[in-house]
Design an enzyme around this catalytic site. Structure first.
Site, PDB file in Angstrom:
ATOM      1  CG  HIS A   1     -71.841 -52.577 -32.964  1.00  0.00           C
ATOM      2  ND1 HIS A   1     -71.430 -52.521 -34.277  1.00  0.00           N
ATOM      3  CD2 HIS A   1     -70.823 -52.051 -32.224  1.00  0.00           C
ATOM      4  CE1 HIS A   1     -70.208 -51.981 -34.326  1.00  0.00           C
ATOM      5  NE2 HIS A   1     -69.831 -51.680 -33.094  1.00  0.00           N
TER       6      HIS A   1
ATOM      7  CG  HIS B   1     -66.117 -50.555 -34.192  1.00  0.00           C
ATOM      8  ND1 HIS B   1     -65.877 -49.728 -33.110  1.00  0.00           N
ATOM      9  CD2 HIS B   1     -65.184 -51.532 -34.151  1.00  0.00           C
ATOM     10  CE1 HIS B   1     -64.834 -50.197 -32.438  1.00  0.00           C
ATOM     11  NE2 HIS B   1     -64.391 -51.285 -33.042  1.00  0.00           N
TER      12      HIS B   1
ATOM     13  CG  ASP C   1     -64.749 -46.017 -31.972  1.00  0.00           C
ATOM     14  OD1 ASP C   1     -65.156 -45.205 -32.829  1.00  0.00           O
ATOM     15  OD2 ASP C   1     -65.405 -47.031 -31.637  1.00  0.00           O
TER      16      ASP C   1
HETATM   17 ZN   LIG Z   1     -66.930 -48.116 -32.303  1.00  0.00          ZN
END
Ligand SMILES: [Zn+2]
Length: 344
Positions: free
Chosen positions: A125, A164, A249
């Site tokens: 990120h 993500h 995740d």
């Molecule tokens: Zn993640």
């Protein structure tokens, strides 16, 4: 049996993300204990080095790098509501970027055929000038840029299976044809990017491939997306090095993600990427830890990946039998990519 460099260090536990925070030191401890308990021949433990400031600046602005360095020794600094430093964060974050560099160097130098770097804090990120989403420096992106700028490679593939979307990695290479970024991720979800029509820009058009998926997708859907979208494009791209942003995740046990990938799914994705690396670049591949917040899921999935990395690439790759829910996503993504990549 392929030789795998295992890059990790208990110093990765020294970054404390918050008093109660899912991105916690035990994540790395669990993974290290798993690897120590694994009786796998050909596993070469390596101590990571720290990335230099110049290496961090391969992807990040000097003022931002200096801002993170300034937090060294400070009790706490909040970069965003989820992303806090502790006194050791600067050193641990440079060691995380350095861990990814140590992994690629071990593979390039021939000390190992592939590598697995168990690092934290995660990286995907982190954008050029901002920390976000538990990430400070973009470990995998720094490794990719080092491969291009320091080691003279022309084409590097990053596959990001974290639940993500890796907005930082995508942004850093959005207009680049040297680094192809592919992501499977839950969508809509944090951080909000990764729509199917985000395909890169300028010279990089076609070099970003997003497979945004609704929650509850599992092994079969992921493998269909690998077999019918990601791997065919990656073959055309013909990478000289394969990097994996490995977030666990998307495992069914994870408390943050809503996906249903199992250990067998991670093994099967690794097998496909390993075969790609065997075809395109003499096995050169490095897997770098990103997210994953259930300790048992981390250990079980990490073990599956680590064991698979050691197997020769000629094992069968059974096609998924189910997973039909992924077909509309594959079709929509191929609407953008078929022409660019001349897929059949
Ligand atoms: Zn993640």
């Amino acid at each position: 049996m392929l030789k795998t460099a295992l890059v990790s260090d208990r110093r990765y536990m020294l970054h404390v993300a918050g008093r109660v925070h899912p991105e916690r030191p035990e994540r790395v401890e669990t993974m290290i204990e798993m690897a120590e308990g694994l009786n796998r021949p050909g596993l070469a433990p390596l101590t990571p080095r720290e990335a230099t400031v110049a290496e961090l600046e391969l992807c990040h602005g000097a003022a931002y790098v200096a801002a993170v360095e300034k937090t060294a020794g400070m009790q706490r600094f909040d970069f965003d509501p989820d992303t806090h430093t502790s006194p050791a964060t600067w050193r641990v974050a440079t060691l995380a970027a350095g861990g990814a560099l140590t992994a690629i160097e071990a593979v390039l130098g021939g000390a190992a055929r592939n590598a697995f770097a168990i690092v934290r804090p995660p990286g995907h990120h982190a954008v050029a000038n901002r920390a976000m989403g538990f990430c400070f420096f973009n470990n995998v992106a720094i490794a990719a840029r080092a491969l291009i700028e320091r080691h003279g490679l022309k084409r590097v593939l990053i596959v990001d299976w974290d639940v993500h979307h890796g907005n930082g990695t995508q942004e850093l290479f959005y207009d680049s044809a040297a680094v192809m970024y592919m992501s499977t991720h839950q969508y809509p979800f944090y951080p909000g990017t990764g729509a199917i029509d985000e395909v890169g820009a300028g010279a990089g058009r076609g070099y970003t491939v997003n497979a945004p998926m609704p929650a509850t997708f599992g092994d079969d859907e992921y493998l269909r997306i690998f077999d019918s979208l990601l791997i065919p494009i990656a073959r055309r791209f013909n990478p000289e090095f394969v990097l994996v942003s490995a977030g666990f995740d998307c495992h069914y046990r994870d408390p943050l993600g809503g996906m249903r990938v199992t250990e067998a799914g991670f093994l099967a994705m690794t097998r496909r990427l390993k075969r790609l690396a065997a075809e395109c670049c003499a096995d050169r591949m490095a897997v770098v830890l990103e997210g994953g917040y259930d300790l048992r899921a981390l250990a079980d999935s990490g073990r599956a990946v680590l064991e698979e990395l050691g197997r020769e690439a000629d094992e069968p790759v059974p096609a998924p039998v189910a997973g039909g829910r992924a077909i509309p996503i594959i079709q929509r993504a191929r609407y953008f990519h078929d022409r660019l990549w001349r897929l059949d």
